[in-house]
Design a protein around this motif. Structure first.
Motif, PDB file in Angstrom:
ATOM      1  N   THR A  30      29.427  16.026  18.800  1.00 21.39           N
ATOM      2  CA  THR A  30      28.874  17.369  18.996  1.00 21.39           C
ATOM      3  C   THR A  30      28.016  16.928  20.701  1.00 21.39           C
ATOM      4  OG1 THR A  30      28.835  18.101  17.377  1.00 21.39           O
ATOM      5  CG2 THR A  30      27.781  19.825  19.223  1.00 21.39           C
ATOM      6  N   SER A  31      28.172  17.639  21.256  1.00 20.57           N
ATOM      7  CA  SER A  31      27.619  17.688  22.905  1.00 20.57           C
ATOM      8  C   SER A  31      26.466  18.526  22.972  1.00 20.57           C
ATOM      9  CB  SER A  31      28.381  17.307  23.669  1.00 20.57           C
ATOM     10  OG  SER A  31      29.069  19.049  23.844  1.00 20.57           O
ATOM     11  N   CYS A  32      25.001  18.143  23.976  1.00 13.93           N
ATOM     12  CA  CYS A  32      24.379  19.001  24.059  1.00 13.93           C
ATOM     13  C   CYS A  32      24.345  20.322  24.574  1.00 13.93           C
ATOM     14  CB  CYS A  32      22.860  18.093  24.644  1.00 13.93           C
ATOM     15  SG  CYS A  32      21.549  19.274  24.945  1.00 13.93           S
ATOM     16  N   GLY A  33      25.735  20.177  25.816  1.00 15.87           N
ATOM     17  CA  GLY A  33      25.986  21.112  26.545  1.00 15.87           C
ATOM     18  C   GLY A  33      27.330  21.294  27.294  1.00 15.87           C
ATOM     19  N   THR A  34      27.424  21.538  27.786  1.00 10.81           N
ATOM     20  CA  THR A  34      28.892  21.796  28.283  1.00 10.81           C
ATOM     21  C   THR A  34      29.313  21.532  29.627  1.00 10.81           C
ATOM     22  OG1 THR A  34      28.831  24.417  28.364  1.00 10.81           O
ATOM     23  CG2 THR A  34      29.760  24.030  26.769  1.00 10.81           C
ATOM     24  N   ASN A  35      28.530  21.120  30.478  1.00  9.07           N
ATOM     25  CA  ASN A  35      28.229  20.449  31.783  1.00  9.07           C
ATOM     26  C   ASN A  35      27.579  19.937  31.991  1.00  9.07           C
ATOM     27  OD1 ASN A  35      25.350  21.950  33.021  1.00  9.07           O
ATOM     28  ND2 ASN A  35      26.618  23.783  31.552  1.00  9.07           N
ATOM     29  N   THR A  36      27.888  19.173  33.005  1.00  9.03           N
ATOM     30  CA  THR A  36      26.449  18.126  32.871  1.00  9.03           C
ATOM     31  C   THR A  36      25.561  18.152  33.390  1.00  9.03           C
ATOM     32  OG1 THR A  36      28.688  16.520  33.806  1.00  9.03           O
ATOM     33  CG2 THR A  36      26.225  15.513  34.864  1.00  9.03           C
ATOM     34  N   GLU A  37      25.209  19.158  34.437  1.00  2.15           N
ATOM     35  CA  GLU A  37      23.386  19.276  34.662  1.00  2.15           C
ATOM     36  C   GLU A  37      22.556  19.452  33.637  1.00  2.15           C
ATOM     37  OE1 GLU A  37      21.272  19.976  37.362  1.00  2.15           O
ATOM     38  OE2 GLU A  37      22.922  19.214  38.983  1.00  2.15           O
ATOM     39  N   THR A  38      23.329  20.342  32.449  1.00  2.00           N
ATOM     40  CA  THR A  38      22.832  20.390  31.245  1.00  2.00           C
ATOM     41  C   THR A  38      22.792  19.157  29.934  1.00  2.00           C
ATOM     42  OG1 THR A  38      22.930  23.187  30.953  1.00  2.00           O
ATOM     43  CG2 THR A  38      22.289  21.518  28.880  1.00  2.00           C
ATOM     44  N   SER A  39      24.088  18.771  30.080  1.00  2.00           N
ATOM     45  CA  SER A  39      23.843  17.538  28.797  1.00  2.00           C
ATOM     46  C   SER A  39      23.207  16.161  29.089  1.00  2.00           C
ATOM     47  CB  SER A  39      25.677  17.365  28.692  1.00  2.00           C
ATOM     48  OG  SER A  39      25.827  17.970  27.662  1.00  2.00           O
ATOM     49  N   LEU A  40      23.174  15.706  30.532  1.00  2.00           N
ATOM     50  CA  LEU A  40      23.086  15.123  31.109  1.00  2.00           C
ATOM     51  C   LEU A  40      21.475  14.332  30.942  1.00  2.00           C
ATOM     52  CD1 LEU A  40      23.577  11.853  32.060  1.00  2.00           C
ATOM     53  CD2 LEU A  40      23.341  12.595  34.335  1.00  2.00           C
ATOM     54  N   PRO A  41      20.154  15.207  30.887  1.00  2.00           N
ATOM     55  CA  PRO A  41      18.749  15.353  31.103  1.00  2.00           C
ATOM     56  C   PRO A  41      18.953  15.228  29.485  1.00  2.00           C
ATOM     57  CG  PRO A  41      19.653  16.895  33.217  1.00  2.00           C
ATOM     58  CD  PRO A  41      20.723  16.855  32.395  1.00  2.00           C
ATOM     59  N   CYS A  42      19.641  16.240  29.184  1.00  2.00           N
ATOM     60  CA  CYS A  42      19.414  16.955  26.691  1.00  2.00           C
ATOM     61  C   CYS A  42      20.157  15.055  26.650  1.00  2.00           C
ATOM     62  CB  CYS A  42      20.503  17.411  27.156  1.00  2.00           C
ATOM     63  SG  CYS A  42      20.289  17.761  25.166  1.00  2.00           S
ATOM     64  N   MET A  43      20.787  14.581  27.066  1.00  2.00           N
ATOM     65  CA  MET A  43      21.143  13.347  26.020  1.00  2.00           C
ATOM     66  C   MET A  43      19.676  12.194  26.290  1.00  2.00           C
ATOM     67  SD  MET A  43      25.040  12.361  28.279  1.00  2.00           S
ATOM     68  CE  MET A  43      25.360  11.450  27.441  1.00  2.00           C
ATOM     69  N   PHE A  44      19.020  12.362  27.565  1.00  2.00           N
ATOM     70  CA  PHE A  44      18.018  11.366  27.633  1.00  2.00           C
ATOM     71  C   PHE A  44      16.633  11.761  27.492  1.00  2.00           C
ATOM     72  CE2 PHE A  44      21.267   9.696  29.848  1.00  2.00           C
ATOM     73  CZ  PHE A  44      21.552   8.193  29.961  1.00  2.00           C
ATOM     74  N   ALA A  45      16.717  13.070  26.094  1.00  2.00           N
ATOM     75  CA  ALA A  45      15.386  13.817  25.671  1.00  2.00           C
ATOM     76  C   ALA A  45      14.764  13.428  24.547  1.00  2.00           C
ATOM     77  CB  ALA A  45      15.820  14.913  26.159  1.00  2.00           C
ATOM     78  N   PRO A  46      13.859  13.205  24.017  1.00  2.00           N
ATOM     79  CA  PRO A  46      13.364  12.628  22.184  1.00  2.00           C
ATOM     80  C   PRO A  46      14.032  13.973  22.193  1.00  2.00           C
ATOM     81  CG  PRO A  46      12.127  13.232  23.872  1.00  2.00           C
ATOM     82  CD  PRO A  46      13.097  13.182  25.045  1.00  2.00           C
ATOM     83  N   VAL A  47      13.920  15.523  22.788  1.00  2.00           N
ATOM     84  CA  VAL A  47      14.281  16.440  21.711  1.00  2.00           C
ATOM     85  C   VAL A  47      15.530  17.117  22.084  1.00  2.00           C
ATOM     86  CG1 VAL A  47      14.158  18.455  19.647  1.00  2.00           C
ATOM     87  CG2 VAL A  47      12.633  16.632  20.179  1.00  2.00           C
ATOM     88  N   GLY A  48      16.892  17.437  21.992  1.00  2.00           N
ATOM     89  CA  GLY A  48      17.708  18.112  22.844  1.00  2.00           C
ATOM     90  C   GLY A  48      18.042  18.931  22.391  1.00  2.00           C
ATOM     91  N   ARG A  49      19.876  19.721  21.990  1.00  2.00           N
ATOM     92  CA  ARG A  49      19.746  20.930  21.547  1.00  2.00           C
ATOM     93  C   ARG A  49      19.312  21.213  20.117  1.00  2.00           C
ATOM     94  NH1 ARG A  49      21.762  24.731  23.199  1.00  2.00           N
ATOM     95  NH2 ARG A  49      22.584  23.519  25.843  1.00  2.00           N
ATOM     96  N   ARG A  50      18.995  20.628  19.246  1.00  2.00           N
ATOM     97  CA  ARG A  50      18.434  20.655  18.169  1.00  2.00           C
ATOM     98  C   ARG A  50      17.025  21.747  18.254  1.00  2.00           C
ATOM     99  NH1 ARG A  50      16.674  15.626  18.427  1.00  2.00           N
ATOM    100  NH2 ARG A  50      14.785  15.046  17.835  1.00  2.00           N
ATOM    101  N   ASP A  51      16.522  21.584  19.434  1.00  2.00           N
ATOM    102  CA  ASP A  51      15.251  22.573  20.174  1.00  2.00           C
ATOM    103  C   ASP A  51      15.626  22.714  21.368  1.00  2.00           C
ATOM    104  OD1 ASP A  51      12.746  23.998  19.123  1.00  2.00           O
ATOM    105  OD2 ASP A  51      11.659  22.358  19.313  1.00  2.00           O
ATOM    106  N   TYR A  52      16.480  23.233  22.190  1.00  2.00           N
ATOM    107  CA  TYR A  52      16.634  22.835  23.394  1.00  2.00           C
ATOM    108  C   TYR A  52      15.724  23.799  24.219  1.00  2.00           C
ATOM    109  CZ  TYR A  52      19.617  22.526  27.347  1.00  2.00           C
ATOM    110  OH  TYR A  52      19.633  23.177  28.978  1.00  2.00           O
ATOM    111  N   ASP A  53      15.239  23.007  25.283  1.00  2.00           N
ATOM    112  CA  ASP A  53      14.636  24.395  26.568  1.00  2.00           C
ATOM    113  C   ASP A  53      14.086  23.363  27.647  1.00  2.00           C
ATOM    114  OD1 ASP A  53      12.035  24.354  27.732  1.00  2.00           O
ATOM    115  OD2 ASP A  53      10.197  25.038  25.883  1.00  2.00           O
ATOM    116  N   GLU A  54      14.993  23.916  28.106  1.00  2.00           N
ATOM    117  CA  GLU A  54      15.791  23.177  29.480  1.00  2.00           C
ATOM    118  C   GLU A  54      14.440  22.742  30.373  1.00  2.00           C
ATOM    119  OE1 GLU A  54      18.008  24.388  32.734  1.00  2.00           O
ATOM    120  OE2 GLU A  54      17.650  25.902  32.233  1.00  2.00           O
ATOM    121  N   GLY A  55      13.255  23.601  30.307  1.00  2.00           N
ATOM    122  CA  GLY A  55      11.956  23.846  31.313  1.00  2.00           C
ATOM    123  C   GLY A  55      11.336  21.847  30.707  1.00  2.00           C
ATOM    124  N   ARG A  56      11.253  22.258  29.391  1.00  2.00           N
ATOM    125  CA  ARG A  56      10.747  21.061  28.809  1.00  2.00           C
ATOM    126  C   ARG A  56      11.113  19.647  29.785  1.00  2.00           C
ATOM    127  NH1 ARG A  56       9.412  21.385  22.173  1.00  2.00           N
ATOM    128  NH2 ARG A  56      12.139  20.430  23.054  1.00  2.00           N
TER     129      ARG A  56
END
Length: 556
Positions: A275-301
């Motif tokens: 399952t991906s973190c987002g439905t577009n590159t602008e969301t998914s790419l930073p999220c993939m390389f973050a320690p906490v992604g979709r399970r506790d999603y916080d774009e600002g963080r």
């Protein structure tokens, strides 16, 4: 020229221009909103028409109120002109591809490059722009704004605002129960209200970017240490970030067509439920390389904190990003990087776009060089992949296996079969690029301990439920946009060095996986010790021998 011929034909007040523009947008740019709001209601019932009329009045009052707050004699025509163009373009793309103009989608628009934008233009879009922007702009140009004394203008504006507020209040009271239920259950619907959606989303993106620019990124994993295992051999992890590949069409995951023939012949590990973190590159790419992604999603963080690559570089890992897309979205800021277009490999670049084989340029030489240097290296390859709508531009003619294939930038001119054929041909080419990468790594396995991870950033809709491309708000996104392929490969030397249990990993690959696992799995594979590492999210954590056993197995 006589004054009678050069003078504007129409005279109007600011309020009249705002009212006409607001009515025009209600009638021309909001068909998707009305369709979604009235879905399930019978058109034969008077209540449906009453509810629809109330919504129309609500949209009119909303746009009139918002524009009246900032419009005056000098700004009203420029503001209306910009909104006419933006609403015409926005309504066309929403109708053509079923997208929502939320802040994430607007961020995508603001971050797109010229080559990507050029592929989205079509004759239908130009005709739509001429009708819904060109003609109104020609009429607006002929309007002369009537000048009034300051006091009278202020009084007139105040009365207009009070009437707008009263109108909105009355409609909200009359429609409160059905409207509250509608917006509570379908929050994403507000991003169909045009051009209010564009104004709100653009403001939200610019405000967030301004806050981010004013504050430095927070450091991540300042305690990170690369654990030495005593092996003199270099260790290389090649992380391939795919683009717009969806699991539904991935041959290794059971698709009826074999779209991954080269990978199928290689000893790779396929993860079938990712399952991906987002439905577009602008969301998914930073999220993939973050320690906490979709399970506790916080774009600002996520955007305000360093990425996995910064952590690895701090720990002493040699990190390099190679891009064949529209950038790393902040993931590789300040780190060594290059682009395929900049390398310009012979025969692979044309009209500002390069084929993904260019990502492998110089790979043999890089592996030979590190074989003599040792160390730990992470090379990220960011693919163009299946980026739509021009799927046919993503592969050379040799991979046009499925026919007939759509060869138009406007998907609406092609049948579903043609669109799917072009998309699957692009997947065939992705398979070839990733397969060639693995083959090259295999050829250097005697000197370099290596790992390859391929994972797509998000999926794609190919006409299911009337949707095309990607970018639907995550809460309502279909599986076609959130389920993605993921493949791993490792050399025998790396398996011995890390004590990897292949049978255990195969069992893990059959279970649900998410982008959230990537960060911690990479840390585990590279033996980076940090408190940020969560073993529960490391896909290899339960499939590795103890460090002592792994080191013993790696000795001659």
């Amino acid at each position: 020229m006589p004054r009678s011929l050069s003078a504007p034909r129409f005279q109007a007040t600011v309020e009249q221009v705002v009212a006409v523009a607001s009515l025009f947008w209600v009638l021309s740019a909001n068909s998707l909103f009305f369709g979604a709001a009235l879905q399930g209601r019978s058109l034969s019932l008077p209540g449906t028409w009453g509810f629809g009329a109330g919504l129309a009045v609500l949209l009119f009052g909303l746009h009139f109120l918002l524009l009246s707050l900032v419009a005056n004699r000098w700004t009203v025509k420029p503001l209306v002109a910009v909104l006419l163009v933006a609403s015409a373009a926005g309504s066309w793309f929403m109708q053509a591809y079923g997208i929502y103009l939320d802040p994430t989608m607007v961020r995508n628009v603001l971050r797109t490059d010229v080559a990507e934008a050029r592929e989205l233009w079509s004759l239908d879009l130009l005709v739509h722009m001429a009708l819904y922007a060109g003609l109104p702009l020609a009429l607006l140009w002929r309007v002369h704004i009537v000048a009034r004394p300051w006091g009278r203008a202020a009084l007139r504006r105040g009365v207009a605002l009070l009437l707008a507020v009263g109108l909105l209040g009355g409609v909200l009271v009359a429609l409160f129960q059905p409207l509250a239920s509608l917006m509570r259950n379908h929050k994403e619907m507000r991003y169909l209200i045009t051009p209010a959606n564009l104004v709100w989303s653009t403001g939200a993106v610019l405000a967030r970017d301004a806050r981010g620019a004013a504050q430095p990124r927070q450091a991540l994993g300042t305690d990170a240490v690369l654990v030495a295992d005593g092996s003199p051999r270099p260790r290389v992890l090649v992380l391939v970030v795919g683009e717009t590949a969806r699991a539904a069409n991935w041959g290794l995951s059971g698709y009826a067509r074999q779209t991954t023939p080269e990978l199928a012949r290689l000893p790779v590990l396929n993860f079938s439920q990712v399952t991906s973190c987002g439905t577009n590159t602008e969301t998914s790419l930073p999220c993939m390389f973050a320690p906490v992604g979709r399970r506790d999603y916080d774009e600002g963080r996520i955007r305000g904190t360093e990425s996995l690559l910064h952590l690895l570089a701090r720990a002493g890992v040699d990190v390099h990003w190679r891009d064949n897309q529209s950038g790393c979205k902040g993931v590789c800021d300040g780190l060594p990087q290059d682009t395929v277009a900049g390398l310009n490999p012979p025969g692979l670049c044309d009209s500002g776009r390069c084929l993904d084989e260019g990502l492998l340029a110089g790979l043999d030489q890089r592996l030979t060089r590190v074989a003599g240097q040792g160390g730990t290296h992470v090379w990220v390859l960011h693919m163009l992949g299946n980026h739509g709508p021009s799927y046919f531009r993503r592969y050379p003619p040799a991979f046009a296996r499925f026919q007939p294939a759509c060869e138009s930038d406007d998907l609406r001119t092609c049948s579903t079969e043609q669109i799917v054929n072009a998309y699957d041909n692009a997947l065939l080419y992705t398979d070839h690029v990733v397969g060639s990468l693995v083959t090259t790594l295999q050829a250097h396995a005697a000197q370099v301990d290596s790992t390859m991870i391929y994972v797509s950033d998000h999926g794609e809709s190919l006409g299911e439920k009337g949707l095309y491309l990607h970018g639907i708000p995550y809460a309502i996104a279909p599986d076609e946009q959130t389920r993605v392929p993921m493949v791993m490969w490792w050399s025998d030397g790396l398996a011995q060095r890390e004590g990897l249990d292949a049978a255990c990993l195969r069992q893990r690959a059959a279970q649900p996986v998410a982008h959230d696992h990537l960060f911690h799995t990479v840390l585990g594979l590279l033996d980076v010790n940090t408190q940020v590492h969560e073993a529960d999210w490391d896909l290899t954590a339960g499939c590795r021998k103890s460090p002592a056993a792994a080191q013993a197995a790696s000795r001659p």
